[in-house]
Design an enzyme around this catalytic site. Structure first.
Site, PDB file in Angstrom:
ATOM      1  N   HIS A  90      28.203  16.237  -5.504  1.00  0.00           N
ATOM      2  CA  HIS A  90      27.549  16.839  -6.688  1.00  0.00           C
ATOM      3  C   HIS A  90      26.354  17.704  -6.283  1.00  0.00           C
ATOM      4  O   HIS A  90      25.335  17.725  -6.974  1.00  0.00           O
ATOM      5  CB  HIS A  90      27.095  15.758  -7.675  1.00  0.00           C
ATOM      6  CG  HIS A  90      28.216  14.943  -8.247  1.00  0.00           C
ATOM      7  ND1 HIS A  90      28.854  15.262  -9.423  1.00  0.00           N
ATOM      8  CD2 HIS A  90      28.836  13.822  -7.800  1.00  0.00           C
ATOM      9  CE1 HIS A  90      29.791  14.378  -9.672  1.00  0.00           C
ATOM     10  NE2 HIS A  90      29.821  13.493  -8.705  1.00  0.00           N
ATOM     11  N   ASN A 163      31.184  11.586 -15.480  1.00  0.00           N
ATOM     12  CA  ASN A 163      31.949  12.779 -15.115  1.00  0.00           C
ATOM     13  C   ASN A 163      32.615  13.344 -16.364  1.00  0.00           C
ATOM     14  O   ASN A 163      32.545  12.745 -17.441  1.00  0.00           O
ATOM     15  CB  ASN A 163      33.039  12.422 -14.089  1.00  0.00           C
ATOM     16  CG  ASN A 163      32.490  12.329 -12.668  1.00  0.00           C
ATOM     17  OD1 ASN A 163      31.389  12.769 -12.375  1.00  0.00           O
ATOM     18  ND2 ASN A 163      33.273  11.749 -11.779  1.00  0.00           N
TER      19      ASN A 163
HETATM   20 FE1  HDD Z   1      28.388   9.220  -7.756  1.00  0.00          FE
HETATM   21  C1  HDD Z   1      25.986  11.527  -7.312  1.00  0.00           C
HETATM   22  C2  HDD Z   1      29.111  10.557 -10.842  1.00  0.00           C
HETATM   23  C3  HDD Z   1      31.056   7.077  -8.064  1.00  0.00           C
HETATM   24  C4  HDD Z   1      27.496   7.697  -4.897  1.00  0.00           C
HETATM   25  N1  HDD Z   1      27.681  10.752  -8.844  1.00  0.00           N
HETATM   26  C5  HDD Z   1      26.668  11.579  -8.506  1.00  0.00           C
HETATM   27  C6  HDD Z   1      26.409  12.504  -9.566  1.00  0.00           C
HETATM   28  C7  HDD Z   1      27.313  12.235 -10.561  1.00  0.00           C
HETATM   29  C8  HDD Z   1      28.107  11.126 -10.104  1.00  0.00           C
HETATM   30  C9  HDD Z   1      27.435  12.950 -11.878  1.00  0.00           C
HETATM   31  C10 HDD Z   1      25.363  13.593  -9.552  1.00  0.00           C
HETATM   32  C11 HDD Z   1      24.126  13.159 -10.254  1.00  0.00           C
HETATM   33  C12 HDD Z   1      23.153  14.314 -10.296  1.00  0.00           C
HETATM   34  O1  HDD Z   1      23.403  15.237 -11.079  1.00  0.00           O
HETATM   35  O2  HDD Z   1      22.201  14.275  -9.535  1.00  0.00           O
HETATM   36  N2  HDD Z   1      29.850   8.933  -9.121  1.00  0.00           N
HETATM   37  C13 HDD Z   1      29.900   9.514 -10.368  1.00  0.00           C
HETATM   38  C14 HDD Z   1      30.910   8.855 -11.145  1.00  0.00           C
HETATM   39  C15 HDD Z   1      31.464   7.888 -10.371  1.00  0.00           C
HETATM   40  C16 HDD Z   1      30.792   7.926  -9.100  1.00  0.00           C
HETATM   41  C17 HDD Z   1      31.240   9.216 -12.580  1.00  0.00           C
HETATM   42  C18 HDD Z   1      32.538   6.899 -10.696  1.00  0.00           C
HETATM   43  C19 HDD Z   1      32.783   6.466 -11.889  1.00  0.00           C
HETATM   44  N3  HDD Z   1      29.156   7.692  -6.653  1.00  0.00           N
HETATM   45  C20 HDD Z   1      30.228   6.900  -6.982  1.00  0.00           C
HETATM   46  C21 HDD Z   1      30.343   5.830  -6.016  1.00  0.00           C
HETATM   47  C22 HDD Z   1      29.324   5.986  -5.118  1.00  0.00           C
HETATM   48  C23 HDD Z   1      28.597   7.170  -5.541  1.00  0.00           C
HETATM   49  C24 HDD Z   1      31.407   4.744  -6.040  1.00  0.00           C
HETATM   50  C25 HDD Z   1      28.973   5.180  -3.918  1.00  0.00           C
HETATM   51  C26 HDD Z   1      29.331   3.975  -3.688  1.00  0.00           C
HETATM   52  N4  HDD Z   1      27.040   9.613  -6.299  1.00  0.00           N
HETATM   53  C27 HDD Z   1      26.825   8.824  -5.236  1.00  0.00           C
HETATM   54  C28 HDD Z   1      25.676   9.305  -4.371  1.00  0.00           C
HETATM   55  C29 HDD Z   1      25.147  10.506  -5.194  1.00  0.00           C
HETATM   56  C30 HDD Z   1      26.127  10.593  -6.346  1.00  0.00           C
HETATM   57  C31 HDD Z   1      26.007   9.556  -2.962  1.00  0.00           C
HETATM   58  C32 HDD Z   1      24.945  11.821  -4.461  1.00  0.00           C
HETATM   59  C33 HDD Z   1      23.613  12.324  -4.859  1.00  0.00           C
HETATM   60  C34 HDD Z   1      23.038  11.276  -5.668  1.00  0.00           C
HETATM   61  O3  HDD Z   1      23.882  10.212  -5.736  1.00  0.00           O
HETATM   62  O4  HDD Z   1      21.959  11.294  -6.208  1.00  0.00           O
HETATM   63  O5  HDD Z   1      24.740   8.299  -4.247  1.00  0.00           O
END
Ligand code: HDD
Length: 714
Positions: A90, A163
């Site tokens: 993202h 999402n």
């Molecule tokens: Fe995630 C970012 C949505 C599963 C780990 N995720 C991130 C963002 C969105 C989502 C919208 C961007 C937020 C922003 O605008 O800063 N992610 C989801 C959805 C998931 C999902 C809807 C499942 C239903 N994500 C998910 C899992 C993990 C992560 C299973 C880790 C175990 N996601 C992350 C992250 C991020 C992230 C690596 C990257 C940047 C951040 O968090 O701030 O931690």
């Protein structure tokens, strides 16, 4: 530079007195940090006025630069450190401020402050994003979109990090790094950017059937939103809402766009990569700037605890949606995004979302994907934002006071007074103290739940069904949408260089979703046509619904043309009266007329008056517009131009409504396009003629043309 007041104490005092329900609370809090350099001297970060910002300090005009030049060193040094790590997923996003206002029903379901008072507006900051690409990638790639909302509630920040699909690719957080490594650009050459059309993604997908359902959504037009305003959003996981009596209910969160749902065509989306890589963020920025807010209703599907096992799937499985046909979505509030950020980095880049940020009245379920997420986000922000004090960055601060015994580390802004940073203490009178849970304004309390289980590393058998909802999704699409899905699979797999991966998708995944889909994609790849599903009965699963119309975008067109951008083509000699009539009608319908001409030079109209175009045929190509109207008197000139003919050709290919007024048909003919068929209007500029245009555009696209456009050379 203006002086900032950084101490939490100052903020707290201000907030304690302003305590209330005001949508501007966050804006006012951010004001403390805004800096406006107007009428200020240029100074160093230490406050020293700068006399010369052109030349470094040298030993002689042609001599070496001196180490002593603290002004040069400070400037370069700061510049050298301007970048922070982009989000691992993202990374590309755009955000806006606004507010959330609950409907009366919300307070019955949850005691959370954000839902309490239908008159109260809670400030929000919402960021939309693509998943795969880097920060500088294109907006209109085929991808899932992130939909993250930070509610600055009276009782702390609540982040709903979802999402634009109601389901996810995997069931357990332990697979997230694998999934992301597979979808991201490949490690050896960092290709491709912003796309899932490559070997590692499809290798993973073909080996992990639980991805099938979300892959179907990604291959559909859902992955090509026309605007952030036309996307649905979903919290995905099952959460809990806790009411004032302490009753917990399971819920799934939905964001329903008030503008309706509309998407791009694949060819159009690809062309936009080059024509306007910032298409979505520009669209949101410009519309909010011109006073056209982005609006959604928040809805919930409510499942009483006793009904937890009433479905033919597990509600803890994030690869399953709860069909709206089974559990309707109850609207509980409205979100309005109406203010652009002041600074992209300070706000959109530094905002830190975390699904683990919840408030009293909201709680987690045991969804194993959610459980892992609750850990991951806080962890990633520590690296991305440089330590554990990122909650002090203005955009991340709650609007309510916050005091605790956490101290120190990098970039600490709060100057905590007193000697006791521990609890219990007697030196500071025991402050800050805990608050017992209560109906309102109590301390957070996790849902009381008995868990009596073996410690196992295992997945529940209720998660074994991988295909029933992928099938439901396919079966619920209209024929045009199904064709788009076939084309998407065909395209994506054509980019996969290893035949055995393509074969695995076609032979072992697709037949379990639909034999028709498998056949079409197999034929397009010259591969044997699968004749039967290959998965086990468990994995094939069963769905009690034959179809869920709520899953189709085409089945429910917006029925209005609000927010549509309509290209109004003019050239010298264009009819002034008609131009005014068309523009007035479009504005009356809530659409935006964009006057486009061959160049930016003023166009002389038929009555000798002049109009200054808003854009050129090249600068605002048809892919950036929703429909085209050619004003009478312009067609002959436009027909002499390749760009003029191409404009209509491309609009036609992308199923857009075309209205050619007066001798406009000559432009259609010059472009070798039909002059009379559905969605090609040459009726003249009467009120009925314009009614016809509005009606055709309210269906968003001329879907009946879909089967013809493959032969259009544009
Ligand atoms: Fe995630 C970012 C949505 C599963 C780990 N995720 C991130 C963002 C969105 C989502 C919208 C961007 C937020 C922003 O605008 O800063 N992610 C989801 C959805 C998931 C999902 C809807 C499942 C239903 N994500 C998910 C899992 C993990 C992560 C299973 C880790 C175990 N996601 C992350 C992250 C991020 C992230 C690596 C990257 C940047 C951040 O968090 O701030 O931690």
């Amino acid at each position: 530079m203006t002086q900032h007041s950084y101490t939490a104490t100052n903020h707290d005092e201000a907030h304690d007195t302003q305590w209330g329900t005001d949508e501007h609370r966050k804006d006012e809090a951010l004001e403390t940090y805004r800096s406006d350099a107007k009428e200020h001297d240029l100074r160093t970060n230490q406050g020293v006025r700068i006399a010369d910002n052109e030349n470094s300090l040298k030993a002689g005009e042609r001599g070496p630069t001196l180490l002593e030049d603290f002004i040069l060193r400070e400037k370069i040094n700061h510049f050298d450190h301007e970048r922070i790590p982009e989000r691992i997923v993202h990374a590309r996003g755009a955000a806006a401020h606004g507010y959330f206002q609950p409907y009366p029903r919300a307070a019955e379901l949850s005691k959370a402050a954000v839902f309490r008072d239908p008159e109260a507006r809670t400030p929000v900051f919402t960021r939309f994003s693509t998943v795969q690409g880097a920060r500088g990638s294109n907006d209109t790639v085929r991808d899932i979109r992130g939909f993250a909302v930070k509610f600055y509630t009276e009782e702390g920040n609540w982040d709903l990090v979802g999402n634009n699909t109601p389901i996810f690719f995997i069931q357990d957080a332990i697979k997230f790094p694998d999934f992301v490594h597979a979808v991201k650009p490949e490690p050896h050459n960092d290709i491709p950017q912003g796309q899932s059309a490559h070997d590692t993604f499809w290798d993973f997908v073909s080996l992990v059937p639980e991805t099938a359902h979300n892959v179907m959504w990604a291959m559909s037009d859902r992955a090509l939103p026309r605007s952030f305003r036309s996307m649905e959003g979903f919290g995905i996981h099952t959460f809990r809402l806790i009411d004032r009596q302490g009753v917990s209910r399971f819920v799934r969160f939905h964001w329903k766009p008030l503008a309706g749902t509309w998407s791009l065509c694949w060819d159009e989306a690809q062309k936009l990569w080059a024509r306007d890589p910032d298409f979505h963020r520009r669209d949101m920025w410009q519309q909010i700037d011109s006073g056209q807010p982005f609006e959604w209703e928040l809805g919930v599907q409510v499942i009483e605890e006793k009904d937890e096992h009433a479905f033919d799937f597990d509600i803890l499985d994030p690869t399953k949606l709860i069909p709206e046909e089974c559990v309707p979505v109850t609207p509980i509030g409205k979100m309005v995004l109406n203010r652009n950020p002041d600074n992209y980095f300070a706000e959109t880049e530094q905002v830190a979302f975390n699904p683990g940020n919840i408030v009293p009245g909201i709680d987690f379920s045991n969804d194993p994907l959610l459980q892992g997420r609750v850990f991951s986000y806080l962890d990633t922000q520590m690296l991305r934002l440089g330590g554990p004090n990122f909650h002090e960055i203005p955009i991340n601060q709650p609007v309510c006071p916050f005091h605790n015994h956490q101290r120190d580390s990098f970039h600490r802004l709060t100057i905590n007074k007193g000697q006791a940073s521990y609890e219990p203490n007697s030196i500071e009178g025991g402050w800050p103290t805990t608050t017992p849970p209560q109906e309102q304004q109590g301390g957070f309390e996790s849902t009381y739940e008995r868990i009596d289980a073996h410690k196992v590393r295992a997945r529940s058998p209720s998660f074994n069904d991988h295909y029933s909802q992928a099938r439901l999704f396919w079966d619920s699409q209209t024929p045009v949408e199904q064709q788009h899905i076939i084309e998407a699979f065909t395209f994506e797999l054509s980019k996969v260089t290893r035949p055995y991966i393509r074969q695995r998708v076609i032979e072992q995944i697709l037949p379990n979703i639909s034999l028709a889909l498998a056949e079409a994609v197999a034929k397009a790849h010259g591969m044997p046509v699968p004749t039967a599903p290959t998965a086990s009965p468990d994995a094939l699963g069963q769905c009690s619904l034959a179809k869920a119309p709520s899953l189709s975008l085409m089945a429910r067109p917006p029925q209005n043309i609000r927010y549509r951008q309509v290209a109004v083509l003019v050239a010298d000699g264009a009819c002034h009266t008609q131009l005014t009539q068309v523009a007035d009608r479009l504005k009356q319908e809530g659409a935006t007329p964009v006057v486009i001409a061959p160049s930016m030079a003023p166009v002389t109209l038929d009555d000798g008056q002049q109009v200054t175009p808003a854009a050129t045929l090249d600068g605002q190509p048809s892919v950036t517009m929703d429909a085209v109207i050619v004003i009478e008197g312009s067609a002959r000139r436009l027909a002499t131009l390749g760009a003029g003919r191409y404009y209509l050709l491309e609009a036609y290919k992308h199923l857009k409504v075309i209205m050619a007024l007066g001798e406009g048909a000559t432009l259609l003919q010059a472009a070798n396009l039909p002059t009379a068929e559905d969605g090609v209007l040459t009726d003249g500029c009467t009120s009925e003629g314009l009614d016809g245009f509005v009606k055709a555009l309210s269906l968003h696209r001329v879907w009946s043309r879909d089967s013809k456009v493959a032969s259009v050379a544009a």
